[in-house]
Design a protein around this motif. Structure first.
Motif: not given
Length: 443
Positions: A182, A186, A218, A227
């Protein structure tokens, strides 16, 4: 304007496909192949480094077009789907002047940075091959890159088959980055639920799509937090096929076994034939229903429960005739000594012999019945005799109680067995069906 764009499209056909080195940061302009009018497009571009390298994470917006869900396998617990995956991200290194976009040859993808998106839980996936390929690359003036690909994938789907074939299965299509966590990449849906198209028009042979939704999650791994985009959809099985294929035949077999209740006890071949035939037919139906899902026999499914209920009623009808016929034979045997002498001497001798045999059999049968080494007689004994010892009184009491218990279970009129079965068997079967369908359809 066309004259200005023509050299750009010519470049797409003659760009070298040689990969640049990670350490040299090679560019298209260094090879003398810069785009006319887009001088700032290619200097210092390195496809091995993500956009905003060392800075903010790359925002990748996705959308899906579901072309088909070709198969849903209960045995392998997976589904196969063909989707068009579209990914959008902004690369500041590809900004050029103007307010327009260009669709480029898919072979240019080898020269650009691409996200390492993969499908979570995929057993096998492949890109479609065609005369023009199944990939699309479009470049916008603000540096936005649109990358689309057509994929067929087989994805695992954990299924609960306890209510099969009245079950509803929830499956997921999950997208995640393989190497970028992340802090680098994302994911997001381009337009929420409207990012997924094609499911509303989807038609399946054995299922009906009830609802679907898009989720953003997540996932935690040892290498970091990643993500994840989730397309979750519910598939409800079409039960009409199973009603016509399994439920109706099994119910008719149960009703066929009840026909024997209207046949007299003396018609042994007819009643035996109906009972055995229905039992064998039900067994064949149970085997055929389980053979289609041979790998899921560890589950006790709803259809197995119903077939077990039907088999129990059919077998019970066969046992009912055995009990009624045996009781009728015993009653006939008990009436033989009360009949008057026959005119024919031979018949009289045969009746006497049969009576003696039956009496001897009944006497020996009564002598063999014991309870804690206590002999049971057919006559009640007065246990209040003061001359009897205590252990003899106990034996006497137990003997009388056993006699009453045996008399309670003795069928006095065998004809009533069929009479009550005509009412009780259908009644119990209807009650069980009400509970069965209510539980599996509404709970």
């Amino acid at each position: 304007m066309f004259c200005r764009c023509f050299p750009f499209f010519g470049l797409c056909l003659f760009l070298p496909t040689q990969r640049s080195s990670l350490g040299h940061g090679s560019s298209l302009q260094d090879r003398g192949t810069s785009l006319p009018g887009f001088e700032s497009l290619t200097p210092g571009y390195n496809k091995y480094l993500r956009p905003n390298f060392g800075g903010e994470p790359v925002q990748i917006a996705m959308s899906l077009d579901v072309a088909s869900i070709s198969s849903v396998s209960e045995s392998d617990m997976d589904f196969t789907a063909t989707v068009s995956l579209r990914q959008r991200w902004t690369d500041p290194r590809l900004v050029f002047h103007g307010n327009r976009s260009f669709t480029l040859d898919a072979r240019l993808l080898e020269l650009l940075w691409l996200p390492d998106t993969y499908i979570v839980g995929s057993k096998s996936s492949f890109l479609h091959d065609g005369p023009a390929g199944s990939r699309l690359l479009r470049l916008f003036s603000n540096g936005t890159v649109l990358y689309a690909s057509r994929i067929t994938t087989t994805v695992a789907c954990n299924m609960d088959l306890s209510k099969y074939p009245m079950d509803t299965q929830t499956c997921r299509l999950q997208l995640e980055s393989w190497g970028y966590d992340e802090s680098d990449v994302t994911f997001s849906w381009l337009g929420g639920s409207s990012s997924v198209r094609g499911l509303d028009e989807l038609r399946l042979a054995r299922f009906r799509l009830q609802r679907y939704r898009t989720l953003l999650a997540s996932s935690q791994h040892d290498t970091g937090s990643y993500s994840r985009l989730i397309l979750q959809f519910e598939l409800r099985r079409n039960v009409l096929y199973f009603i016509l294929e399994t439920y109706v035949p099994s119910t008719l077999l149960v009703m066929l076994s009840w026909v024997s209740f209207w046949i007299t006890l003396d018609s042994v071949p007819a009643r035996t034939c109906i009972g055995v035939t229905t039992v064998l037919s039900m067994t064949t139906l149970m085997i055929s229903s389980r053979s289609s899902l041979s790998k899921t026999n560890c589950f006790i499914k709803a259809i197995d429960v119903y077939l077990g209920i039907c088999f129990s009623f059919i077998f019970g009808a066969l046992v009912e005739y055995a009990v009624a016929h045996y009781s009728s034979s015993q009653k006939c045997a008990a009436k033989v000594p009360q009949e008057g002498p026959a005119n024919d001497l031979t018949e009289e001798m045969e009746e006497v012999n049969i009576t003696n045999i039956l009496n001897n059999s009944i006497t020996s049968y009564k002598q063999k019945i014991s309870f804690t080494s206590i002999e049971i007689s057919s006559d009640n004994v007065n246990c209040s005799d003061l001359t009897m010892k205590s252990h003899e009184k106990i034996k006497c009491v137990l003997r009388n109680k056993m006699h009453r218990i045996i008399g309670y279970f003795t069928i006095q009129n065998p004809g009533n067995v069929d009479h009550y079965s005509k009412l009780l068997f259908p009644l119990f079967f209807m009650v069980i069906n009400v509970f069965y369908w209510t539980y599996y359809l509404y709970f």
